[in-house]
Design a protein around this motif. Structure first.
Motif, PDB file in Angstrom:
ATOM      1  N   PRO A  16      39.156  71.858  36.225  1.00 21.90           N
ATOM      2  CA  PRO A  16      38.522  71.246  37.396  1.00 21.90           C
ATOM      3  C   PRO A  16      37.021  71.480  37.365  1.00 21.90           C
ATOM      4  N   TYR A  17      36.300  70.576  37.980  1.00 24.90           N
ATOM      5  CA  TYR A  17      34.883  70.841  38.180  1.00 24.90           C
ATOM      6  C   TYR A  17      34.714  72.088  39.043  1.00 24.90           C
ATOM      7  N   GLU A  18      33.642  72.827  38.821  1.00 25.59           N
ATOM      8  CA  GLU A  18      33.339  73.947  39.708  1.00 25.59           C
ATOM      9  C   GLU A  18      33.154  73.420  41.129  1.00 25.59           C
ATOM     10  N   ALA A  19      33.522  74.247  42.104  1.00 22.78           N
ATOM     11  CA  ALA A  19      33.524  73.802  43.501  1.00 22.78           C
ATOM     12  C   ALA A  19      32.162  73.275  43.933  1.00 22.78           C
ATOM     13  N   GLU A  20      31.107  73.957  43.525  1.00 21.18           N
ATOM     14  CA  GLU A  20      29.767  73.529  43.942  1.00 21.18           C
ATOM     15  C   GLU A  20      29.386  72.201  43.308  1.00 21.18           C
ATOM     16  N   LEU A  21      29.813  71.966  42.045  1.00 25.95           N
ATOM     17  CA  LEU A  21      29.542  70.699  41.379  1.00 25.95           C
ATOM     18  C   LEU A  21      30.360  69.579  42.016  1.00 25.95           C
ATOM     19  N   THR A  22      31.597  69.871  42.366  1.00 24.80           N
ATOM     20  CA  THR A  22      32.433  68.879  43.055  1.00 24.80           C
ATOM     21  C   THR A  22      31.779  68.440  44.350  1.00 24.80           C
ATOM     22  N   ALA A  23      31.269  69.417  45.111  1.00 23.70           N
ATOM     23  CA  ALA A  23      30.632  69.104  46.396  1.00 23.70           C
ATOM     24  C   ALA A  23      29.372  68.274  46.181  1.00 23.70           C
ATOM     25  N   ALA A  24      28.585  68.615  45.161  1.00 25.00           N
ATOM     26  CA  ALA A  24      27.357  67.873  44.893  1.00 25.00           C
ATOM     27  C   ALA A  24      27.669  66.444  44.460  1.00 25.00           C
ATOM     28  N   LEU A  25      28.702  66.285  43.651  1.00 27.13           N
ATOM     29  CA  LEU A  25      29.096  64.954  43.210  1.00 27.13           C
ATOM     30  C   LEU A  25      29.598  64.122  44.378  1.00 27.13           C
ATOM     31  N   ALA A  26      30.445  64.703  45.212  1.00 28.09           N
ATOM     32  CA  ALA A  26      30.970  63.982  46.373  1.00 28.09           C
ATOM     33  C   ALA A  26      29.848  63.562  47.314  1.00 28.09           C
ATOM     34  N   GLU A  72      18.675  64.001  41.910  1.00 25.39           N
ATOM     35  CA  GLU A  72      20.048  64.500  41.989  1.00 25.39           C
ATOM     36  C   GLU A  72      20.918  63.863  40.908  1.00 25.39           C
ATOM     37  N   VAL A  73      20.702  62.580  40.614  1.00 32.04           N
ATOM     38  CA  VAL A  73      21.442  61.931  39.532  1.00 32.04           C
ATOM     39  C   VAL A  73      21.155  62.633  38.205  1.00 32.04           C
ATOM     40  N   CYS A  74      19.895  62.986  37.979  1.00 30.02           N
ATOM     41  CA  CYS A  74      19.538  63.693  36.747  1.00 30.02           C
ATOM     42  C   CYS A  74      20.243  65.043  36.670  1.00 30.02           C
ATOM     43  N   ARG A  75      20.251  65.773  37.786  1.00 29.35           N
ATOM     44  CA  ARG A  75      20.921  67.083  37.791  1.00 29.35           C
ATOM     45  C   ARG A  75      22.414  66.929  37.530  1.00 29.35           C
ATOM     46  N   LEU A  76      23.041  65.932  38.170  1.00 32.57           N
ATOM     47  CA  LEU A  76      24.476  65.726  37.975  1.00 32.57           C
ATOM     48  C   LEU A  76      24.788  65.285  36.548  1.00 32.57           C
ATOM     49  N   ASP A  77      23.966  64.409  35.988  1.00 30.85           N
ATOM     50  CA  ASP A  77      24.153  63.958  34.613  1.00 30.85           C
ATOM     51  C   ASP A  77      24.140  65.145  33.651  1.00 30.85           C
ATOM     52  N   THR A  78      23.220  66.070  33.886  1.00 33.43           N
ATOM     53  CA  THR A  78      23.107  67.252  33.022  1.00 33.43           C
ATOM     54  C   THR A  78      24.285  68.194  33.222  1.00 33.43           C
ATOM     55  N   ARG A  79      24.594  68.500  34.460  1.00 34.18           N
ATOM     56  CA  ARG A  79      25.634  69.497  34.726  1.00 34.18           C
ATOM     57  C   ARG A  79      27.017  68.977  34.338  1.00 34.18           C
ATOM     58  N   ARG A 112      32.239  39.328  40.110  1.00 32.16           N
ATOM     59  CA  ARG A 112      31.646  39.677  38.819  1.00 32.16           C
ATOM     60  C   ARG A 112      31.199  41.128  38.838  1.00 32.16           C
ATOM     61  N   VAL A 113      31.140  41.713  37.659  1.00 34.15           N
ATOM     62  CA  VAL A 113      30.565  43.057  37.516  1.00 34.15           C
ATOM     63  C   VAL A 113      29.208  42.900  36.839  1.00 34.15           C
ATOM     64  N   HIS A 114      28.193  43.443  37.478  1.00 30.18           N
ATOM     65  CA  HIS A 114      26.826  43.300  36.987  1.00 30.18           C
ATOM     66  C   HIS A 114      26.337  44.540  36.247  1.00 30.18           C
ATOM     67  N   GLY A 115      26.978  45.666  36.479  1.00 35.37           N
ATOM     68  CA  GLY A 115      26.560  46.892  35.813  1.00 35.37           C
ATOM     69  C   GLY A 115      27.509  48.025  36.162  1.00 35.37           C
ATOM     70  N   THR A 116      27.376  49.110  35.452  1.00 36.18           N
ATOM     71  CA  THR A 116      28.223  50.277  35.691  1.00 36.18           C
ATOM     72  C   THR A 116      27.458  51.513  35.250  1.00 36.18           C
ATOM     73  N   LEU A 117      27.769  52.655  35.846  1.00 32.87           N
ATOM     74  CA  LEU A 117      27.071  53.889  35.492  1.00 32.87           C
ATOM     75  C   LEU A 117      28.071  55.030  35.352  1.00 32.87           C
ATOM     76  N   GLN A 118      28.165  55.557  34.126  1.00 33.87           N
ATOM     77  CA  GLN A 118      28.929  56.769  33.853  1.00 33.87           C
ATOM     78  C   GLN A 118      27.926  57.853  33.456  1.00 33.87           C
ATOM     79  N   ILE A 119      28.031  59.019  34.065  1.00 36.12           N
ATOM     80  CA  ILE A 119      27.113  60.105  33.744  1.00 36.12           C
ATOM     81  C   ILE A 119      27.878  61.246  33.082  1.00 36.12           C
ATOM     82  N   GLY A 120      27.117  62.200  32.525  1.00 39.85           N
ATOM     83  CA  GLY A 120      27.669  63.271  31.718  1.00 39.85           C
ATOM     84  C   GLY A 120      27.094  63.129  30.320  1.00 39.85           C
ATOM     85  N   GLU A 121      25.805  63.459  30.177  1.00 40.02           N
ATOM     86  CA  GLU A 121      25.047  63.216  28.954  1.00 40.02           C
ATOM     87  C   GLU A 121      25.798  63.698  27.704  1.00 40.02           C
TER      88      GLU A 121
END
Length: 397
Positions: A40-50, A62-69, A108-117
Motif C-alpha cells: 500500500p502507499y504510505e498513509a501520508e502519500l495516500t492522503a496527499a494523492l487523494a 504538488e504534482v511534481c512532489r507526487l510524481d517523484t514520491r 473523446r479522450v483528449h489527454g491522460t496523465l499517469q505519474i510515477g517517474e
C-alpha cells in the motif's frame, strides 16, 4: 524474457507487481507466472494523492512532489519484486504508473496523465523500464483504455461461446469476444470508486473500503437512489468509451443523494454495490456474453460478486481469472508486463477496434537501465496473436 509489471489502478491505494517469464513460439506468447508482491502507499502519500485528485484543485508543485514520491514507491516495489520473485534476474520493468487525470469530453479522450517517474525504477534496478502506455493510443484517436483488451483478446481466443473479461477496480472495464468480428471493450462505470468514497466519508477516513462487503450485506437497496444513479448519461454512451474518478467521485455521489433523507450506511453501500453489479450486467447483456472471467479488487467482495451473478442470470457463467491461471489480484499487472514486452520488441500493444484508435500502435516510452539499450526486435513469425498461461513447450530435439 523475465518481466515485472507494475500497476496502481483507479483505487489509488497500492502498488502491485507481478513477475512472469515470457516466451514467444511461433505466434503464441507463453506467460509463466512467477508470483506477485504488493504494497500500500504510505498513509501520508495516500492522503496527499487523494487531496490532489479531481474534483480537488492542486498545484504544479504538488504534482511534481507526487510524481517523484510515487516513482520512488514504484522503485521500492520493483526492487522487491526482482529480489523475491525473479532472483535478481528481471530483464525489464513495465510500469503503468498512477493515473491522476483522464481528459474525456464529448465522447473523446483528449489527454491522460499517469505519474510515477520511471527513471526512479531504472536507477534503482539498473534495468530498462517501459512506461507511459496510454498517450500513444490517444494521439491516434483512441480512448487510451482499456489497454488490457489486446491481452484479453489473445488470452480468451478460441474459448467457446462469447467470453468476456471483466476487471473491477476503482472503475470497471470489460472486453467481450463475439463469435464473429472485432472484440468490444470499454469502461462500464464505477467498480469500487463510489463504494470506497462512501466508506471513507462514513467512517471519517478510518476505513477505505467495505471489507468483504460486510456493511453492504447488512443493508437494503434503496431503489429511488439506484434509479437516480442509473440516470447518469455515461452509461448510455456507445463504445468505445472510458471514464474515471474525474466523473465518479464523492461529489457525484453527493449530487445523487441530495433529494433523499440521510440513508443508513448499510443501505447506501448496498445500493452502490448494486449499482456496480447492474451497470456491468447491463453492459454485458446486449453483447450476449456467455462467460464472464472477473479480476481486480472487486472480486474480493462476495456481496458484489453475488449481486453480479444475480444480475447476469443463470445463462452467463461467472468465474474469476484464477480459474484460467491468472490470479485475480495480479491480472492487470501481468497484462502490463506483456505490453512492456511487446513495446521492447517493437510490436503494437493496442487493439484499435477496442479503443477506437486509427490503427495499432507501439505503446509507451523506454527509459534505459545502466547498460546500453539493445532492442531485441520482433519475433520471426510476427506479432503473437495467442496468449497461453503456462511454460513454453520444450524445443524439439
Amino acid at each position: 524474457m523475465r518481466v515485472v509489471g507494475l500497476m496502481s489502478g483507479t483505487s489509488c491505494d497500492a502498488i502491485d507487481a507481478a513477475a512472469a517469464d515470457l516466451t514467444v513460439v511461433g505466434r503464441t506468447l507463453y506467460l509463466t507466472p512467477l508470483g506477485m508482491v504488493g504494497e500500500p502507499y504510505e498513509a501520508e502519500l495516500t492522503a496527499a494523492l487523494a487531496a490532489a485528485l479531481p474534483p480537488a484543485a492542486t498545484t504544479l508543485a504538488e504534482v511534481c512532489r507526487l510524481d517523484t514520491r510515487i516513482g520512488q514507491a514504484f522503485a521500492r516495489v520493483a526492487l522487491r519484486a526482482d529480489r523475491e520473485l525473479c532472483g535478481g534476474r528481471a530483464g525489464l520493468f513495465a510500469s503503468h504508473g498512477q493515473t491522476v487525470y483522464h481528459w474525456a469530453d464529448g465522447g473523446r479522450v483528449h489527454g491522460t496523465l499517469q505519474i510515477g517517474e520511471p527513471a526512479w525504477i531504472a536507477e534503482a534496478t539498473g534495468r530498462p523500464v517501459v512506461a507511459g502506455f496510454r498517450p500513444r493510443d490517444i494521439t491516434a484517436g483512441g480512448q487510451g483504455a482499456p489497454l488490457v483488451s489486446l491481452i484479453d483478446r489473445m488470452w480468451l481466443r478460441g474459448r467457446p461461446g462469447v467470453p468476456a473479461a471483466l476487471n473491477i477496480g476503482g472503475i470497471a472495464n470489460l472486453t467481450v469476444l463475439p463469435p464473429a468480428g472485432e472484440p468490444v471493450a470499454f469502461d462500464t462505470g464505477p467498480g469500487n470508486a463510489l463504494l470506497d468514497a462512501a466508506v471513507r466519508e462514513l467512517t471519517g477516513g478510518r476505513l477505505d473500503h467495505d471489507a468483504d462487503g460486510a456493511l453492504a450485506a447488512a443493508g437494503t437497496v434503496h431503489e429511488p437512489l439506484l434509479a437516480r444513479l442509473l440516470a447518469e448519461p455515461y452509461y448510455a454512451l456507445p463504445a468505445p468509451k472510458t471514464t474515471g474518478r474525474e466523473l465518479f467521485h464523492h461529489r457525484h455521489l453527493h449530487t445523487a443523494l441530495a433529494p433523499f433523507t440521510p440513508l443508513p450506511a448499510p443501505d447506501l453501500l448496498a445500493t452502490l454495490t448494486r449499482l456496480t453489479a447492474r451497470t456491468v450486467a447491463d453492459a454485458l447483456r446486449p453483447l450476449g456474453a456467455t462467460e464472464v472471467i472477473a479480476s481486480g479488487g472487486g472480486t474480493r467482495n462476495p456481496v458484489l460478486m453475488d449481486m453480479l451473478r444475480t444480475e447476469l442470470g443463470p445463462a452467463t457463467a461467472l468465474r474469476t481469472s484464477d480459474a484460467l491461471g491468472l490470479p485475480a489480484a495480479a491480472k492487470e499487472a501481468y497484462a502490463f508486463a506483456v505490453l512492456g514486452f511487446l513495446t521492447l520488441h517493437g510490436l503494437p500493444g493496442s487493439a484499435p477496434g477496442c479503443t477506437g484508435a486509427a490503427g495499432p500502435r507501439i505503446l509507451g516510452s523506454i527509459t534505459p537501465g545502466r547498460e546500453a539499450l539493445r532492442l531485441p526486435g520482433p519475433p520471426p513469425a510476427g506479432p503473437p496473436d495467442t496468449l497461453v498461461v503456462g511454460p513454453a513447450p520444450a524445443p524439439a530435439s
